[in-house]
Design a protein around this motif. Sequence first.
Motif, PDB file in Angstrom:
ATOM      1  N   ILE A 223       3.414  11.298  -0.294  1.00  0.00           N
ATOM      2  CA  ILE A 223       2.260  10.402  -0.201  1.00  0.00           C
ATOM      3  C   ILE A 223       1.326  10.999   0.842  1.00  0.00           C
ATOM      4  O   ILE A 223       1.744  11.253   1.973  1.00  0.00           O
ATOM      5  CB  ILE A 223       2.715   8.983   0.183  1.00  0.00           C
ATOM      6  N   GLU A 224       0.086  11.248   0.447  1.00  0.00           N
ATOM      7  CA  GLU A 224      -0.860  11.922   1.332  1.00  0.00           C
ATOM      8  C   GLU A 224      -2.038  11.012   1.654  1.00  0.00           C
ATOM      9  O   GLU A 224      -2.480  10.240   0.806  1.00  0.00           O
ATOM     10  CB  GLU A 224      -1.384  13.200   0.670  1.00  0.00           C
ATOM     11  N   PHE A 225      -2.545  11.121   2.887  1.00  0.00           N
ATOM     12  CA  PHE A 225      -3.738  10.385   3.311  1.00  0.00           C
ATOM     13  C   PHE A 225      -4.358  11.118   4.492  1.00  0.00           C
ATOM     14  O   PHE A 225      -3.744  12.026   5.060  1.00  0.00           O
ATOM     15  CB  PHE A 225      -3.406   8.934   3.652  1.00  0.00           C
ATOM     16  N   GLU A 226      -5.578  10.725   4.852  1.00  0.00           N
ATOM     17  CA  GLU A 226      -6.292  11.373   5.958  1.00  0.00           C
ATOM     18  C   GLU A 226      -6.588  10.368   7.056  1.00  0.00           C
ATOM     19  O   GLU A 226      -7.071   9.264   6.786  1.00  0.00           O
ATOM     20  CB  GLU A 226      -7.617  11.962   5.473  1.00  0.00           C
ATOM     21  N   ILE A 227      -6.328  10.768   8.304  1.00  0.00           N
ATOM     22  CA  ILE A 227      -6.751   9.990   9.463  1.00  0.00           C
ATOM     23  C   ILE A 227      -8.078  10.576   9.912  1.00  0.00           C
ATOM     24  O   ILE A 227      -8.170  11.769  10.220  1.00  0.00           O
ATOM     25  CB  ILE A 227      -5.719  10.065  10.603  1.00  0.00           C
ATOM     26  N   LEU A 228      -9.108   9.752   9.917  1.00  0.00           N
ATOM     27  CA  LEU A 228     -10.440  10.226  10.314  1.00  0.00           C
ATOM     28  C   LEU A 228     -10.532  10.327  11.833  1.00  0.00           C
ATOM     29  O   LEU A 228      -9.843   9.604  12.559  1.00  0.00           O
ATOM     30  CB  LEU A 228     -11.504   9.269   9.781  1.00  0.00           C
TER      31      LEU A 228
ATOM     32  N   LEU B 196      -8.059  -0.607  18.774  1.00  0.00           N
ATOM     33  CA  LEU B 196      -8.023  -2.061  18.631  1.00  0.00           C
ATOM     34  C   LEU B 196      -7.603  -2.518  17.239  1.00  0.00           C
ATOM     35  O   LEU B 196      -7.067  -3.604  17.077  1.00  0.00           O
ATOM     36  CB  LEU B 196      -9.389  -2.656  18.971  1.00  0.00           C
ATOM     37  N   ASP B 197      -7.872  -1.712  16.236  1.00  0.00           N
ATOM     38  CA  ASP B 197      -7.601  -2.092  14.846  1.00  0.00           C
ATOM     39  C   ASP B 197      -6.270  -1.540  14.358  1.00  0.00           C
ATOM     40  O   ASP B 197      -5.738  -0.567  14.889  1.00  0.00           O
ATOM     41  CB  ASP B 197      -8.703  -1.554  13.922  1.00  0.00           C
ATOM     42  N   THR B 198      -5.768  -2.167  13.299  1.00  0.00           N
ATOM     43  CA  THR B 198      -4.653  -1.610  12.538  1.00  0.00           C
ATOM     44  C   THR B 198      -5.285  -0.841  11.386  1.00  0.00           C
ATOM     45  O   THR B 198      -6.091  -1.383  10.635  1.00  0.00           O
ATOM     46  CB  THR B 198      -3.744  -2.726  11.992  1.00  0.00           C
ATOM     47  N   HIS B 199      -4.953   0.430  11.261  1.00  0.00           N
ATOM     48  CA  HIS B 199      -5.540   1.291  10.232  1.00  0.00           C
ATOM     49  C   HIS B 199      -4.578   1.355   9.055  1.00  0.00           C
ATOM     50  O   HIS B 199      -3.411   1.719   9.206  1.00  0.00           O
ATOM     51  CB  HIS B 199      -5.839   2.666  10.818  1.00  0.00           C
ATOM     52  N   ILE B 200      -5.070   0.962   7.874  1.00  0.00           N
ATOM     53  CA  ILE B 200      -4.222   0.775   6.693  1.00  0.00           C
ATOM     54  C   ILE B 200      -4.576   1.817   5.630  1.00  0.00           C
ATOM     55  O   ILE B 200      -5.749   2.015   5.292  1.00  0.00           O
ATOM     56  CB  ILE B 200      -4.389  -0.650   6.125  1.00  0.00           C
ATOM     57  N   TYR B 201      -3.522   2.452   5.102  1.00  0.00           N
ATOM     58  CA  TYR B 201      -3.667   3.459   4.042  1.00  0.00           C
ATOM     59  C   TYR B 201      -2.738   3.047   2.908  1.00  0.00           C
ATOM     60  O   TYR B 201      -1.561   2.764   3.133  1.00  0.00           O
ATOM     61  CB  TYR B 201      -3.279   4.841   4.576  1.00  0.00           C
TER      62      TYR B 201
ATOM     63  N   LEU C 198      -0.992   1.902  10.649  1.00  0.00           N
ATOM     64  CA  LEU C 198      -0.908   2.661  11.897  1.00  0.00           C
ATOM     65  C   LEU C 198      -1.697   1.956  12.985  1.00  0.00           C
ATOM     66  O   LEU C 198      -2.801   1.461  12.737  1.00  0.00           O
ATOM     67  CB  LEU C 198      -1.471   4.076  11.723  1.00  0.00           C
ATOM     68  N   GLU C 199      -1.142   1.934  14.190  1.00  0.00           N
ATOM     69  CA  GLU C 199      -1.871   1.502  15.369  1.00  0.00           C
ATOM     70  C   GLU C 199      -1.848   2.671  16.348  1.00  0.00           C
ATOM     71  O   GLU C 199      -0.831   3.356  16.479  1.00  0.00           O
ATOM     72  CB  GLU C 199      -1.226   0.261  15.985  1.00  0.00           C
ATOM     73  N   PHE C 200      -2.978   2.891  17.015  1.00  0.00           N
ATOM     74  CA  PHE C 200      -3.125   4.048  17.895  1.00  0.00           C
ATOM     75  C   PHE C 200      -3.096   3.643  19.357  1.00  0.00           C
ATOM     76  O   PHE C 200      -3.574   2.579  19.720  1.00  0.00           O
ATOM     77  CB  PHE C 200      -4.437   4.781  17.602  1.00  0.00           C
ATOM     78  N   ARG C 201      -2.590   4.543  20.214  1.00  0.00           N
ATOM     79  CA  ARG C 201      -2.649   4.337  21.663  1.00  0.00           C
ATOM     80  C   ARG C 201      -3.844   5.074  22.256  1.00  0.00           C
ATOM     81  O   ARG C 201      -4.241   4.815  23.379  1.00  0.00           O
ATOM     82  CB  ARG C 201      -1.356   4.756  22.351  1.00  0.00           C
ATOM     83  N   GLU C 202      -4.416   5.992  21.477  1.00  0.00           N
ATOM     84  CA  GLU C 202      -5.628   6.729  21.861  1.00  0.00           C
ATOM     85  C   GLU C 202      -6.507   6.848  20.621  1.00  0.00           C
ATOM     86  O   GLU C 202      -6.021   6.732  19.506  1.00  0.00           O
ATOM     87  CB  GLU C 202      -5.282   8.148  22.340  1.00  0.00           C
ATOM     88  N   VAL C 203      -7.780   7.107  20.844  1.00  0.00           N
ATOM     89  CA  VAL C 203      -8.699   7.330  19.727  1.00  0.00           C
ATOM     90  C   VAL C 203      -8.218   8.554  18.951  1.00  0.00           C
ATOM     91  O   VAL C 203      -7.795   9.555  19.549  1.00  0.00           O
ATOM     92  CB  VAL C 203     -10.138   7.541  20.256  1.00  0.00           C
ATOM     93  N   SER C 204      -8.245   8.486  17.620  1.00  0.00           N
ATOM     94  CA  SER C 204      -7.779   9.618  16.810  1.00  0.00           C
ATOM     95  C   SER C 204      -8.618  10.852  17.118  1.00  0.00           C
ATOM     96  O   SER C 204      -9.848  10.800  17.101  1.00  0.00           O
ATOM     97  CB  SER C 204      -7.801   9.279  15.323  1.00  0.00           C
ATOM     98  N   PRO C 205      -7.963  11.987  17.416  1.00  0.00           N
ATOM     99  CA  PRO C 205      -8.665  13.156  17.950  1.00  0.00           C
ATOM    100  C   PRO C 205      -9.435  13.999  16.928  1.00  0.00           C
ATOM    101  O   PRO C 205     -10.392  14.675  17.285  1.00  0.00           O
ATOM    102  CB  PRO C 205      -7.546  13.981  18.577  1.00  0.00           C
TER     103      PRO C 205
ATOM    104  N   MET D 218      -2.283  13.820   6.501  1.00  0.00           N
ATOM    105  CA  MET D 218      -0.944  13.297   6.754  1.00  0.00           C
ATOM    106  C   MET D 218      -0.130  13.216   5.467  1.00  0.00           C
ATOM    107  O   MET D 218      -0.686  13.186   4.375  1.00  0.00           O
ATOM    108  CB  MET D 218      -1.051  11.897   7.370  1.00  0.00           C
ATOM    109  N   LYS D 219       1.190  13.140   5.659  1.00  0.00           N
ATOM    110  CA  LYS D 219       2.077  12.929   4.511  1.00  0.00           C
ATOM    111  C   LYS D 219       3.236  12.038   4.938  1.00  0.00           C
ATOM    112  O   LYS D 219       3.665  12.038   6.089  1.00  0.00           O
ATOM    113  CB  LYS D 219       2.595  14.252   3.953  1.00  0.00           C
ATOM    114  N   LEU D 220       3.718  11.264   3.976  1.00  0.00           N
ATOM    115  CA  LEU D 220       4.886  10.403   4.162  1.00  0.00           C
ATOM    116  C   LEU D 220       5.909  10.774   3.098  1.00  0.00           C
ATOM    117  O   LEU D 220       5.581  10.836   1.912  1.00  0.00           O
ATOM    118  CB  LEU D 220       4.508   8.928   4.017  1.00  0.00           C
ATOM    119  N   GLU D 221       7.126  11.018   3.540  1.00  0.00           N
ATOM    120  CA  GLU D 221       8.234  11.276   2.628  1.00  0.00           C
ATOM    121  C   GLU D 221       9.358  10.318   2.992  1.00  0.00           C
ATOM    122  O   GLU D 221       9.613  10.084   4.170  1.00  0.00           O
ATOM    123  CB  GLU D 221       8.716  12.719   2.764  1.00  0.00           C
ATOM    124  N   PHE D 222      10.016   9.750   1.985  1.00  0.00           N
ATOM    125  CA  PHE D 222      11.104   8.814   2.282  1.00  0.00           C
ATOM    126  C   PHE D 222      12.202   8.868   1.232  1.00  0.00           C
ATOM    127  O   PHE D 222      11.982   9.320   0.111  1.00  0.00           O
ATOM    128  CB  PHE D 222      10.573   7.384   2.442  1.00  0.00           C
ATOM    129  N   ASP D 223      13.383   8.411   1.629  1.00  0.00           N
ATOM    130  CA  ASP D 223      14.552   8.351   0.752  1.00  0.00           C
ATOM    131  C   ASP D 223      15.049   6.909   0.690  1.00  0.00           C
ATOM    132  O   ASP D 223      15.003   6.185   1.685  1.00  0.00           O
ATOM    133  CB  ASP D 223      15.704   9.216   1.293  1.00  0.00           C
TER     134      ASP D 223
END
Length: 192
Positions: free
Chosen positions: A51-56, A62-67, A169-176, A181-186
């Motif tokens: 599963i692929e997505f991009e973090i801008l 402050l926000d929850t970023h949803i993909y 995703l929630e961030f502790r710093e502004v996305s650099p 990104m990719k997600l793999e799961f079993d």
Amino acid sequence: MKGPVQALLCDQMRRNSLYLSGITLVLLLALSCGKDSGDELFELKFPPPPIEFEILPGLNTLDTHIYTQSPINSQYEARLEPSGHTDDEVDLLQAKDAYLSSMFEDEDLDFIRSVSVYIFDPFDPSNKIEFFYLEPIPFKEKTSIRLFPGITDVSDWIKSGIFGVEIRLEFREVSPALIEMKLEFDLAAINE
């Protein structure tokens, strides 16, 4: 009155017994933490492709970023046949292992504070449940985040043939930067 040698020996024996009690407690907890839900029949790896997505760049803290990605073909029937088991033997499907990483595992993901991964019905997106998570993510330089599996049965979504995945995703710093990104799961097919 105790002599100095006797007091020293008593103190050492007390420390040793506390140490042994601690080790015994840790071992008992470790042995009891295994999932007691039954025997694992086979494993379902998802996807290929991942599963692929991009973090801008510049996303705030402050926000929850949803993909989301939907629909995803579960290929449950195709994976069941080579396992040598029948659908009747599979009592539940549970999360087993998951990794979230940058596409080439070359980006530092320390700016991410928490991850929640939900599975949902593409025809009813409100019908969803969390099945992987990690919060808070420890501070340290990392290019991959291993997620904890939930104990939820996700059979309804997988056996229906298609499902959706929502990554929060929630961030502790502004996305650099722009990060692919990719997600793999079993998942584990369990017979109780």
